[in-house]
Scaffold this motif. Sequence first.
Motif, PDB file in Angstrom:
ATOM      1  N   ILE A 198       0.902  -1.250  -0.067  1.00  0.00           N
ATOM      2  CA  ILE A 198      -0.132  -0.047   0.014  1.00  0.00           C
ATOM      3  C   ILE A 198       1.077   1.185  -0.007  1.00  0.00           C
ATOM      4  O   ILE A 198       1.612   1.364   1.064  1.00  0.00           O
ATOM      5  N   VAL A 199       0.782   2.062  -0.985  1.00  0.00           N
ATOM      6  CA  VAL A 199       1.475   3.504  -0.998  1.00  0.00           C
ATOM      7  C   VAL A 199       0.490   4.402  -0.668  1.00  0.00           C
ATOM      8  O   VAL A 199      -0.690   4.643  -1.307  1.00  0.00           O
ATOM      9  N   LEU A 200       1.039   5.204   0.343  1.00  0.00           N
ATOM     10  CA  LEU A 200       0.217   6.096   0.988  1.00  0.00           C
ATOM     11  C   LEU A 200       0.743   7.611   0.517  1.00  0.00           C
ATOM     12  O   LEU A 200       1.893   7.627   0.935  1.00  0.00           O
ATOM     13  N   ALA A 201      -0.080   8.412   0.052  1.00  0.00           N
ATOM     14  CA  ALA A 201       0.578   9.712  -0.012  1.00  0.00           C
ATOM     15  C   ALA A 201      -0.329  10.833   0.333  1.00  0.00           C
ATOM     16  O   ALA A 201      -1.526  11.355  -0.127  1.00  0.00           O
ATOM     17  N   LEU A 212      -0.822  -4.087  -5.786  1.00  0.00           N
ATOM     18  CA  LEU A 212      -0.509  -2.554  -5.552  1.00  0.00           C
ATOM     19  C   LEU A 212      -1.749  -1.840  -5.136  1.00  0.00           C
ATOM     20  O   LEU A 212      -2.523  -1.804  -6.007  1.00  0.00           O
ATOM     21  N   VAL A 213      -1.820  -1.094  -3.866  1.00  0.00           N
ATOM     22  CA  VAL A 213      -2.806  -0.285  -3.630  1.00  0.00           C
ATOM     23  C   VAL A 213      -2.315   1.145  -3.382  1.00  0.00           C
ATOM     24  O   VAL A 213      -1.285   1.265  -2.777  1.00  0.00           O
ATOM     25  N   LEU A 214      -2.696   2.102  -4.333  1.00  0.00           N
ATOM     26  CA  LEU A 214      -2.380   3.202  -4.245  1.00  0.00           C
ATOM     27  C   LEU A 214      -3.494   4.189  -3.593  1.00  0.00           C
ATOM     28  O   LEU A 214      -4.591   4.353  -4.101  1.00  0.00           O
ATOM     29  N   GLN A 215      -3.058   4.699  -2.346  1.00  0.00           N
ATOM     30  CA  GLN A 215      -3.946   5.513  -1.473  1.00  0.00           C
ATOM     31  C   GLN A 215      -3.701   6.968  -1.580  1.00  0.00           C
ATOM     32  O   GLN A 215      -2.605   7.432  -0.964  1.00  0.00           O
ATOM     33  N   PHE A 216      -4.737   7.734  -2.092  1.00  0.00           N
ATOM     34  CA  PHE A 216      -4.564   9.213  -1.966  1.00  0.00           C
ATOM     35  C   PHE A 216      -5.567   9.912  -2.356  1.00  0.00           C
ATOM     36  O   PHE A 216      -6.731   9.530  -2.677  1.00  0.00           O
ATOM     37  N   PRO A 217      -5.336  11.150  -1.706  1.00  0.00           N
ATOM     38  CA  PRO A 217      -6.672  12.109  -1.925  1.00  0.00           C
ATOM     39  C   PRO A 217      -6.553  12.807  -3.376  1.00  0.00           C
ATOM     40  O   PRO A 217      -5.468  12.869  -3.734  1.00  0.00           O
ATOM     41  N   LEU A 218      -7.809  13.105  -3.973  1.00  0.00           N
ATOM     42  CA  LEU A 218      -7.792  13.796  -5.342  1.00  0.00           C
ATOM     43  C   LEU A 218      -7.585  15.157  -5.033  1.00  0.00           C
ATOM     44  O   LEU A 218      -7.837  15.848  -4.309  1.00  0.00           O
ATOM     45  N   TRP A 219      -6.309  15.688  -5.654  1.00  0.00           N
ATOM     46  CA  TRP A 219      -6.009  16.954  -5.484  1.00  0.00           C
ATOM     47  C   TRP A 219      -5.849  17.699  -7.160  1.00  0.00           C
ATOM     48  O   TRP A 219      -4.975  17.136  -7.803  1.00  0.00           O
ATOM     49  N   TRP A 220      -6.836  18.843  -7.132  1.00  0.00           N
ATOM     50  CA  TRP A 220      -6.622  19.151  -8.441  1.00  0.00           C
ATOM     51  C   TRP A 220      -6.629  18.193  -9.528  1.00  0.00           C
ATOM     52  O   TRP A 220      -5.888  18.019 -10.720  1.00  0.00           O
ATOM     53  N   ARG A 279       2.641  -4.697   3.257  1.00  0.00           N
ATOM     54  CA  ARG A 279       3.407  -3.593   3.664  1.00  0.00           C
ATOM     55  C   ARG A 279       3.133  -2.138   3.189  1.00  0.00           C
ATOM     56  O   ARG A 279       2.475  -2.270   2.430  1.00  0.00           O
ATOM     57  N   LEU A 280       3.112  -1.268   4.063  1.00  0.00           N
ATOM     58  CA  LEU A 280       2.839   0.008   3.926  1.00  0.00           C
ATOM     59  C   LEU A 280       3.879   1.129   3.491  1.00  0.00           C
ATOM     60  O   LEU A 280       4.944   1.138   4.366  1.00  0.00           O
ATOM     61  N   SER A 281       4.092   1.790   2.407  1.00  0.00           N
ATOM     62  CA  SER A 281       5.012   2.659   2.043  1.00  0.00           C
ATOM     63  C   SER A 281       4.368   3.984   2.401  1.00  0.00           C
ATOM     64  O   SER A 281       3.637   4.659   1.493  1.00  0.00           O
ATOM     65  N   ASP A 282       4.628   4.924   3.267  1.00  0.00           N
ATOM     66  CA  ASP A 282       4.044   6.209   3.550  1.00  0.00           C
ATOM     67  C   ASP A 282       5.072   6.950   2.827  1.00  0.00           C
ATOM     68  O   ASP A 282       6.032   7.353   3.488  1.00  0.00           O
ATOM     69  N   LEU A 283       4.774   7.674   1.770  1.00  0.00           N
ATOM     70  CA  LEU A 283       5.609   8.615   1.005  1.00  0.00           C
ATOM     71  C   LEU A 283       6.130   9.938   1.817  1.00  0.00           C
ATOM     72  O   LEU A 283       7.508  10.231   1.603  1.00  0.00           O
ATOM     73  N   TYR A 284       5.240  10.378   2.347  1.00  0.00           N
ATOM     74  CA  TYR A 284       5.722  11.708   3.047  1.00  0.00           C
ATOM     75  C   TYR A 284       6.281  11.362   4.222  1.00  0.00           C
ATOM     76  O   TYR A 284       7.121  12.178   4.713  1.00  0.00           O
TER      77      TYR A 284
END
Length: 253
Positions: free
Chosen positions: A5-8, A94-102, A35-40
Amino acid sequence: MNTLIVLAHPEAHSYNAHLAHTSQRALEAQGHQVRLSDLYAQSFAPDEHARHFQRRADWSRFDAQTEQRFSSREDALAPDVQEQIDQLLWADLLVLQFPLWWFGMPAILKGWMDRVFVYGKFYSSQRRFHDGACAGKRALLSVTAGSSQAACSPDGREGDTQLILWPIHYSLHYVGYTVLEPMIITDVRRGRVADDEERQRLLLTARLVEHASSFQSLQSRRIVSFNAREDWDEQGKLRPGAPVHSPFIRHVR
Ligand SMILES: Cc1cc2nc3c(=O)[nH]c(=O)nc-3n(C[C@H](O)[C@H](O)[C@H](O)COP(=O)(O)O)c2cc1C
């Protein structure tokens, strides 16, 4: 099954972070490795740049694809990129977890894709789509939007969110992933007044429960369709009669 899981998201207590942890718990409860990959949290540098390349194919001019391919072949990719690649290759999902930004993904995630989907390793003109390095793996977008479900629908004011995600889906398909229908969680915003605030809290808490249960039926989740190799002519154009899966690639009279 192994899942990455990639978290943005910049806030550790954000709704997106809760969703990522909810997904992780739901998958682990089914016996999967996650596994969690927290990019920030990793301060992942999203800008593809010459400074990331210790060794170079050409010191006179920086060309990202040339240097990516060279460093990949020489086993000299930047450690932060290599670490992400190792996790991607380990993962079946692969899970991409993110908020819609612009109307797209946050820059840190776009940059992750720019740097990590290395030319020559994940794709090339000879090896892409069904032959991409991630063939046989699955990918899933889990996206939050501040706008309402109505506004995110095909005739809604914000545009069709599912369609807005097409370039990301296509990028995943480009490197070989089978792309699952996205999880789009709308109305993720703070209430304007106290009453509203409480209603929002209850709604979003209920959505976390729904989110966890949607991982129960992952095997039967619909797959996003794309054109097959035989649908293209020699110029890379859609052959007459080939199916159309999205307004992004369509027949032109
Ligand atoms: C820079 C920025 C751009 C945004 N753009 C959009 C957008 O295009 N569409 C939308 O529905 N919401 C947009 N939002 C709202 C976020 O999607 C929303 O705040 C987020 O999904 C809520 O999740 P969170 O609580 O985990 O941050 C934007 C927010 C920010 C900060």
